[in-house]
Design a protein around this motif. Structure first.
Motif, PDB file in Angstrom:
ATOM      1  N   ASP A   1       0.845  -1.195   0.000  1.00 30.79           N
ATOM      2  CA  ASP A   1       0.000   0.000   0.000  1.00 30.79           C
ATOM      3  C   ASP A   1       0.878   1.243   0.000  1.00 30.79           C
ATOM      4  OD1 ASP A   1      -3.128  -0.692   0.847  1.00 30.79           O
ATOM      5  OD2 ASP A   1      -1.681  -2.207   1.467  1.00 30.79           O
ATOM      6  N   ILE A   2       0.563   2.201  -0.874  1.00 29.23           N
ATOM      7  CA  ILE A   2       1.277   3.475  -0.925  1.00 29.23           C
ATOM      8  C   ILE A   2       0.236   4.585  -0.968  1.00 29.23           C
ATOM      9  CG2 ILE A   2       2.927   4.896  -2.182  1.00 29.23           C
ATOM     10  CD1 ILE A   2       4.006   2.326  -3.451  1.00 29.23           C
ATOM     11  N   SER A   3       0.277   5.488   0.015  1.00 30.26           N
ATOM     12  CA  SER A   3      -0.675   6.593   0.035  1.00 30.26           C
ATOM     13  C   SER A   3       0.071   7.919  -0.015  1.00 30.26           C
ATOM     14  CB  SER A   3      -1.565   6.526   1.282  1.00 30.26           C
ATOM     15  OG  SER A   3      -0.817   6.757   2.456  1.00 30.26           O
ATOM     16  N   LEU A   4      -0.507   8.887  -0.723  1.00 35.96           N
ATOM     17  CA  LEU A   4       0.136  10.179  -0.908  1.00 35.96           C
ATOM     18  C   LEU A   4      -0.883  11.213  -1.354  1.00 35.96           C
ATOM     19  CD1 LEU A   4       2.171   9.969  -4.267  1.00 35.96           C
ATOM     20  CD2 LEU A   4       0.307   8.457  -3.638  1.00 35.96           C
ATOM     21  N   GLU A   5      -0.576  12.488  -1.093  1.00 34.77           N
ATOM     22  CA  GLU A   5      -1.425  13.592  -1.552  1.00 34.77           C
ATOM     23  C   GLU A   5      -0.832  14.125  -2.843  1.00 34.77           C
ATOM     24  OE1 GLU A   5      -3.404  17.830  -0.051  1.00 34.77           O
ATOM     25  OE2 GLU A   5      -2.128  16.658   1.307  1.00 34.77           O
ATOM     26  N   ILE A   6      -1.640  14.194  -3.893  1.00 36.41           N
ATOM     27  CA  ILE A   6      -1.110  14.467  -5.225  1.00 36.41           C
ATOM     28  C   ILE A   6      -2.142  15.200  -6.064  1.00 36.41           C
ATOM     29  CG2 ILE A   6      -1.910  12.233  -6.134  1.00 36.41           C
ATOM     30  CD1 ILE A   6       0.738  12.081  -7.733  1.00 36.41           C
ATOM     31  N   CYS A   7      -1.662  15.966  -7.026  1.00 36.82           N
ATOM     32  CA  CYS A   7      -2.539  16.586  -8.022  1.00 36.82           C
ATOM     33  C   CYS A   7      -1.696  16.945  -9.236  1.00 36.82           C
ATOM     34  CB  CYS A   7      -3.255  17.810  -7.459  1.00 36.82           C
ATOM     35  SG  CYS A   7      -2.181  19.207  -7.087  1.00 36.82           S
ATOM     36  N   SER A   8      -2.261  17.692 -10.171  1.00 37.00           N
ATOM     37  CA  SER A   8      -1.507  18.100 -11.345  1.00 37.00           C
ATOM     38  C   SER A   8      -0.631  19.300 -11.014  1.00 37.00           C
ATOM     39  CB  SER A   8      -2.474  18.445 -12.488  1.00 37.00           C
ATOM     40  OG  SER A   8      -3.265  19.573 -12.149  1.00 37.00           O
ATOM     41  N   GLU A   9       0.145  19.746 -11.994  1.00 37.42           N
ATOM     42  CA  GLU A   9       1.006  20.913 -11.831  1.00 37.42           C
ATOM     43  C   GLU A   9       0.526  21.990 -12.782  1.00 37.42           C
ATOM     44  OE1 GLU A   9       3.638  23.927 -11.974  1.00 37.42           O
ATOM     45  OE2 GLU A   9       3.257  22.762 -13.769  1.00 37.42           O
ATOM     46  N   THR A  10       0.341  23.204 -12.280  1.00 42.65           N
ATOM     47  CA  THR A  10      -0.036  24.309 -13.157  1.00 42.65           C
ATOM     48  C   THR A  10       0.663  25.572 -12.685  1.00 42.65           C
ATOM     49  OG1 THR A  10      -2.004  24.703 -11.804  1.00 42.65           O
ATOM     50  CG2 THR A  10      -2.314  23.434 -13.809  1.00 42.65           C
ATOM     51  N   PRO A  11       0.988  26.464 -13.598  1.00 44.24           N
ATOM     52  CA  PRO A  11       1.556  27.740 -13.175  1.00 44.24           C
ATOM     53  C   PRO A  11       0.582  28.522 -12.305  1.00 44.24           C
ATOM     54  CG  PRO A  11       1.920  27.367 -15.516  1.00 44.24           C
ATOM     55  CD  PRO A  11       0.965  26.305 -15.041  1.00 44.24           C
ATOM     56  N   CYS A  12       1.085  29.563 -11.665  1.00 41.90           N
ATOM     57  CA  CYS A  12       0.294  30.294 -10.669  1.00 41.90           C
ATOM     58  C   CYS A  12      -0.946  30.941 -11.260  1.00 41.90           C
ATOM     59  CB  CYS A  12       1.149  31.392 -10.035  1.00 41.90           C
ATOM     60  SG  CYS A  12       2.664  30.788  -9.272  1.00 41.90           S
ATOM     61  N   THR A  13      -0.938  31.246 -12.543  1.00 41.50           N
ATOM     62  CA  THR A  13      -1.983  32.110 -13.091  1.00 41.50           C
ATOM     63  C   THR A  13      -3.059  31.374 -13.877  1.00 41.50           C
ATOM     64  OG1 THR A  13      -0.592  32.484 -15.036  1.00 41.50           O
ATOM     65  CG2 THR A  13      -0.414  34.070 -13.227  1.00 41.50           C
ATOM     66  N   VAL A  14      -3.019  30.041 -13.933  1.00 39.41           N
ATOM     67  CA  VAL A  14      -4.022  29.325 -14.712  1.00 39.41           C
ATOM     68  C   VAL A  14      -4.773  28.334 -13.837  1.00 39.41           C
ATOM     69  CG1 VAL A  14      -2.659  29.536 -16.821  1.00 39.41           C
ATOM     70  CG2 VAL A  14      -2.430  27.505 -15.408  1.00 39.41           C
ATOM     71  N   ASP A  15      -5.923  27.876 -14.362  1.00 41.87           N
ATOM     72  CA  ASP A  15      -6.737  26.924 -13.618  1.00 41.87           C
ATOM     73  C   ASP A  15      -6.042  25.577 -13.536  1.00 41.87           C
ATOM     74  OD1 ASP A  15      -8.720  28.779 -13.249  1.00 41.87           O
ATOM     75  OD2 ASP A  15      -9.758  28.243 -15.111  1.00 41.87           O
ATOM     76  N   HIS A  16      -6.464  24.787 -12.556  1.00 46.56           N
ATOM     77  CA  HIS A  16      -5.926  23.438 -12.384  1.00 46.56           C
ATOM     78  C   HIS A  16      -6.323  22.562 -13.563  1.00 46.56           C
ATOM     79  CE1 HIS A  16      -4.549  21.760  -8.252  1.00 46.56           C
ATOM     80  NE2 HIS A  16      -3.583  22.327  -8.933  1.00 46.56           N
ATOM     81  N   LEU A  17      -5.344  21.901 -14.175  1.00 45.57           N
ATOM     82  CA  LEU A  17      -5.598  21.076 -15.348  1.00 45.57           C
ATOM     83  C   LEU A  17      -5.711  19.605 -14.979  1.00 45.57           C
ATOM     84  CD1 LEU A  17      -2.971  22.667 -17.766  1.00 45.57           C
ATOM     85  CD2 LEU A  17      -5.425  23.137 -17.675  1.00 45.57           C
ATOM     86  N   PRO A  18      -6.476  18.819 -15.755  1.00 37.99           N
ATOM     87  CA  PRO A  18      -6.456  17.364 -15.576  1.00 37.99           C
ATOM     88  C   PRO A  18      -5.064  16.824 -15.899  1.00 37.99           C
ATOM     89  CG  PRO A  18      -8.328  18.051 -16.924  1.00 37.99           C
ATOM     90  CD  PRO A  18      -7.419  19.235 -16.812  1.00 37.99           C
ATOM     91  N   SER A  19      -4.732  15.668 -15.330  1.00 35.22           N
ATOM     92  CA  SER A  19      -3.416  15.088 -15.592  1.00 35.22           C
ATOM     93  C   SER A  19      -3.465  13.578 -15.452  1.00 35.22           C
ATOM     94  CB  SER A  19      -2.373  15.659 -14.622  1.00 35.22           C
ATOM     95  OG  SER A  19      -1.077  15.207 -14.960  1.00 35.22           O
ATOM     96  N   ASP A  20      -2.870  12.869 -16.431  1.00 39.73           N
ATOM     97  CA  ASP A  20      -2.716  11.417 -16.354  1.00 39.73           C
ATOM     98  C   ASP A  20      -1.409  11.123 -15.625  1.00 39.73           C
ATOM     99  OD1 ASP A  20      -5.035  11.162 -17.852  1.00 39.73           O
ATOM    100  OD2 ASP A  20      -3.958  11.064 -19.758  1.00 39.73           O
ATOM    101  N   ILE A  21      -1.517  10.543 -14.435  1.00 38.53           N
ATOM    102  CA  ILE A  21      -0.346  10.280 -13.598  1.00 38.53           C
ATOM    103  C   ILE A  21      -0.166   8.771 -13.484  1.00 38.53           C
ATOM    104  CG2 ILE A  21       0.677  10.616 -11.312  1.00 38.53           C
ATOM    105  CD1 ILE A  21      -1.044  13.161 -11.074  1.00 38.53           C
ATOM    106  N   VAL A  22       1.043   8.297 -13.805  1.00 39.64           N
ATOM    107  CA  VAL A  22       1.325   6.869 -13.864  1.00 39.64           C
ATOM    108  C   VAL A  22       2.160   6.464 -12.653  1.00 39.64           C
ATOM    109  CG1 VAL A  22       2.362   5.014 -15.218  1.00 39.64           C
ATOM    110  CG2 VAL A  22       1.277   6.950 -16.386  1.00 39.64           C
TER     111      VAL A  22
END
Length: 301
Positions: A172-193
């Protein structure tokens, strides 16, 4: 957690008999929420939400804590239980075995290959300059509490404390994660492997649209738009690989070639050619909504 399906566990099992409680679990799986926020999302009165939360707390599914809000203290609710296994009568008893746990700070990666935008930060300052991958090799990277990159990967070496006569049963591996976006744009979807020992165990698509509100633990000096992610749990078992209980591949624990005399390699990647190319942000202790690093549990029989 393993729960036997029997009368003495009815309190836990009854938590899932209510569509409202199931919806609360879904909402808290996305982010912590206070009673008022849950009330508005569910369109029911706060006292009713409080009763449901109390039942989920008693069952160990949800935890709550009082934090400072705009108008005094508020009760903030978190999803505490990430998965549970139901044991039906007549099922063969599970072999007793060992359990090994390790917590890896997000800055203690052992390898990387990344492309901007990117950066690292400790609890109180930036490490080096933004968008310069060379700083990922700076010795100070081990102190990072948050890291982000537009594409590429980071890889961690997980200590393996198995002994020679043990057989791995689940990882089991647990972590807090999301996509990466510059400061001035909305959060983008991201395919994370996610990969273990060079084997891809599953891909999770961050849906985008989260993270604008300040994370509970994110320090006040932090200026980037990305302030928290979602808690994800990757689990590999003899039956396959799962993310938050949803099967994502047929890769089994046996397919990872885990051996007592070899460390475990865990890679988090985002390809520049992915359909949803939003990069990666990893939150450790002192950032985001969950005050934890990358937590790993290896169970053996």
């Amino acid at each position: 957690m393993e729960i036997e399906v029997s009368g003495r566990n009815m309190f836990f099992l009854e938590c899932f008999s209510s569509p409202t409680r199931v919806k609360i679990i879904e909402l808290l799986g996305e982010r912590p929420m206070n009673i008022k926020g849950l009330s508005e999302a569910l369109d029911i009165k706060s006292p009713i939400v409080t009763r449901h939360i109390h039942m989920l707390e008693e069952a160990g599914i949800v935890r709550s804590e009082s934090v400072a809000g705009k108008r005094g203290m508020q009760k903030l609710c978190y999803l505490q239980l990430t998965h549970a296994t139901l044991l039906f009568k007549g099922a063969p008893p599970k072999e007793e075995g060992s359990r090994y746990f390790v917590s890896l700070p997000v800055g203690t990666y052992s390898g990387f290959e990344i492309r901007p935008t990117c950066g690292l930060a400790s609890a109180d300052r930036m490490i080096g300059m933004c968008d310069d991958p060379r700083y990922f090799a700076d010795p100070e990277h081990v102190h990072a509490r948050v890291i982000w990159f537009g594409s590429g990967y980071v890889e961690y070496r997980i200590p393996n404390y198995m002994v020679s006569n043990e057989r791995p049963d689940s990882l089991d591996i647990s972590l807090e994660i999301c996509s990466e976006t510059p400061c001035t744009v909305d959060h983008l979807p991201s395919d994370i492997v996610f990969s273990v020992n060079g084997t891809e165990v599953g891909t999770w698509t961050y849906p985008g649209g989260f993270g604008g509100a300040r994370g509970i633990y994110t320090p006040s000096w932090w200026h980037k738009n990305i302030r928290h992610g979602l808690m994800k749990t990757i689990r590999v078992t003899p039956q396959g690989s799962f993310i938050d209980g949803v099967k994502v591949s047929d890769v089994t624990i046996e397919g990872l070639s885990l051996s007592y005399d070899k460390e475990i390699l865990f890679r988090i990647a985002s390809s520049a050619s992915a359909k949803n190319q939003g990069g990666v942000t990893l939150f450790g202790k002192g950032f985001g909504n969950y005050d934890q690093d990358i937590e790993v549990t290896l169970r053996c029989v």
